[in-house]
Design a protein around this motif. Structure first.
Motif, mmCIF file in Angstrom:
data_model
loop_
_atom_site.group_PDB
_atom_site.id
_atom_site.type_symbol
_atom_site.label_atom_id
_atom_site.label_comp_id
_atom_site.label_asym_id
_atom_site.label_seq_id
_atom_site.Cartn_x
_atom_site.Cartn_y
_atom_site.Cartn_z
ATOM 1 N N LYS A 292 42.428 38.886 31.240
ATOM 2 C CA LYS A 292 42.750 38.287 32.536
ATOM 3 C C LYS A 292 41.543 37.546 33.106
ATOM 4 C CE LYS A 292 46.116 41.852 33.827
ATOM 5 N NZ LYS A 292 46.524 42.794 34.881
ATOM 6 N N THR A 293 41.836 36.464 33.789
ATOM 7 C CA THR A 293 40.781 35.717 34.447
ATOM 8 C C THR A 293 40.521 36.291 35.834
ATOM 9 O OG1 THR A 293 42.474 34.159 35.159
ATOM 10 C CG2 THR A 293 41.225 33.579 33.209
ATOM 11 N N LYS A 294 39.301 36.113 36.318
ATOM 12 C CA LYS A 294 38.933 36.600 37.639
ATOM 13 C C LYS A 294 39.275 35.535 38.673
ATOM 14 C CE LYS A 294 35.167 39.574 36.042
ATOM 15 N NZ LYS A 294 33.718 39.882 36.131
ATOM 16 N N GLU A 295 39.967 35.964 39.734
ATOM 17 C CA GLU A 295 40.457 35.010 40.728
ATOM 18 C C GLU A 295 40.334 35.584 42.133
ATOM 19 O OE1 GLU A 295 43.751 33.111 37.654
ATOM 20 O OE2 GLU A 295 44.340 34.704 39.047
ATOM 21 N N SER A 296 40.360 34.681 43.129
ATOM 22 C CA SER A 296 40.211 35.082 44.525
ATOM 23 C C SER A 296 41.304 34.442 45.378
ATOM 24 C CB SER A 296 38.832 34.659 45.058
ATOM 25 O OG SER A 296 37.781 35.214 44.285
ATOM 26 N N GLN B 93 35.998 31.855 27.626
ATOM 27 C CA GLN B 93 36.685 33.062 27.168
ATOM 28 C C GLN B 93 37.461 32.786 25.887
ATOM 29 O OE1 GLN B 93 38.764 33.926 30.961
ATOM 30 N NE2 GLN B 93 37.990 36.009 30.766
ATOM 31 N N SER C 259 45.955 34.111 33.269
ATOM 32 C CA SER C 259 46.152 34.753 34.562
ATOM 33 C C SER C 259 47.417 35.609 34.595
ATOM 34 C CB SER C 259 46.257 33.684 35.652
ATOM 35 O OG SER C 259 45.118 32.862 35.684
ATOM 36 N N GLU D 20 49.924 36.530 41.057
ATOM 37 C CA GLU D 20 49.623 35.374 41.905
ATOM 38 C C GLU D 20 50.728 35.158 42.936
ATOM 39 O OE1 GLU D 20 46.972 32.896 38.617
ATOM 40 O OE2 GLU D 20 49.021 32.250 39.077
ATOM 41 N N ASN E 22 42.466 30.483 38.131
ATOM 42 C CA ASN E 22 41.258 29.901 37.543
ATOM 43 C C ASN E 22 41.576 29.161 36.246
ATOM 44 O OD1 ASN E 22 38.721 29.314 36.588
ATOM 45 N ND2 ASN E 22 37.949 31.396 36.690
#
Length: 335
Positions: free
Chosen positions: A315-319, A294, A147, A152, A288
């Motif tokens: 990069k990881t996908k995050e919300s 991955q 990440s 963040e 995440n």
């Protein structure tokens, strides 16, 4: 310290799927070509985990183990118990065992040059997961899968802006930091401060201290915060576990978490969503932990010698989530 993006520029050049032509050395055999990088031999991965300090880390560990099994990769796993010396020892053990690839999530940012030089001399490529390192030689590792911690921190600050919309008066923030010297602690604090500096001047971090990413640490440190600063009205926690621990101390002080003290944290683990659905946490910036699939793709690519085709940072996908989304999202959380 090198900032994360500088690290990425060098490290992850081989990121998305690993880099530095790997050496398929030993490893038993029998695996399919999909788990052997085309060499006909099963890939052996030595993985050193930070520890088991939080729900996030537990989910991350399980993701790595499950993904390795699904990919047919022989996984040698070690738990560093949040001690760098344990992690260095594990990496040296993997070198001695002549594994094909080494991966680890660094306890702290610095102090890795010697052991990484040993891995390079042995011809074993290294993939970083979750966290970055600071090193004098960019060729000592191949890539980072993880990440953007600074982002963040920025996202958490923007979430707090939404939470405080319409608030009048001073904003007195307590910050629960992650493990001292760890990349997420450094960069989340940096990202949050960046948005604060450009935003409302009434925001002020009145106290900040590490809680080591643990619930016990969050509880203990928050209790001390409240004794010294009874007027705190916002808590920014670098992870959900510390926020959950802090909630206990807030309640013990006769205050209502989420109301008297607004809480924004980072991670998005199941218990964090439970607290958010109860109104105790106001918002969470997701980090995440499900990096396993991955990582295994990267391991295969590195082992096949195709690292030069990869991006420098995967990069990881995050919300991001707020209280009004918590109840609906909770049943679908996988960690």
């Amino acid at each position: 310290m090198l900032n994360r993006r500088t690290f990425l520029a060098v490290s992850a050049a081989t990121a998305a799927a690993g880099g530095l032509a790997a050496c398929a050395k030993k490893s038993p055999s029998s695996a399919t070509s999909s788990s052997s990088g085309g060499s006909g031999k099963q890939i052996t991965l030595g993985f050193s985990q930070v520890g088991s300090e939080s729900g996030w880390r537990a989910a991350n560990t399980q993701s790595v183990k499950d993904a390795a099994k699904a990919a047919g990769i022989n996984l040698k796993f070690s738990d560093a118990q949040q001690k760098q010396e344990n992690q260095i020892s594990a990496i040296r053990s993997y070198i001695a065992q002549k594994v094909d690839v080494i991966s680890f999530s660094p306890v702290v940012v610095t102090g890795w040059d010697a052991v990484l030089k040993e891995a390079k001399a042995a011809g074993i490529p290294v993939i970083l997961t979750d966290r970055s390192v600071e090193t004098s030689d960019s060729s000592l590792y191949v890539t980072l899968v993880g990440s953007d911690f600074e982002s963040e921190g920025e996202r958490a600050a923007h979430l707090l802006e939404k939470v405080l919309a319409g608030h009048k008066g001073a904003v007195k923030i307590a910050q629960l930091e992650g493990t001292t010297g760890a990349a997420p602690a450094i960069e989340r604090a940096k990202g949050f401060a960046k948005i604060m500096k450009a935003g409302d001047p009434s925001w002020k971090i009145v106290v900040s201290q590490t809680g080591d990413f643990t619930r016990a640490g969050g509880k203990q440190v928050m209790a001390a915060f409240l004794q010294a600063h009874s007027d705190i009205n916002v808590l920014f926690a670098h992870n959900d576990d510390m926020a959950i621990g802090a909630i206990q101390s807030i309640q013990a002080a006769g205050k209502t978490p989420g109301t008297d003290i607004k809480i924004v944290s980072i991670d998005g683990v199941h218990d964090g969503f439970v607290a958010m659905s109860k109104g105790q946490i106001n918002a969470i910036a997701e980090c995440n932990p499900l990096l396993g699939p991955q990582l295994m793709d990267v391991v295969k690519t590195v082992h096949a010698g195709k690292g030069s085709t990869l991006s420098r940072w995967i990069k990881t996908k995050e919300s991001d989530f707020t209280q009004d989304q918590a109840a609906a999202a909770l049943p679908t959380r996988k960690y």
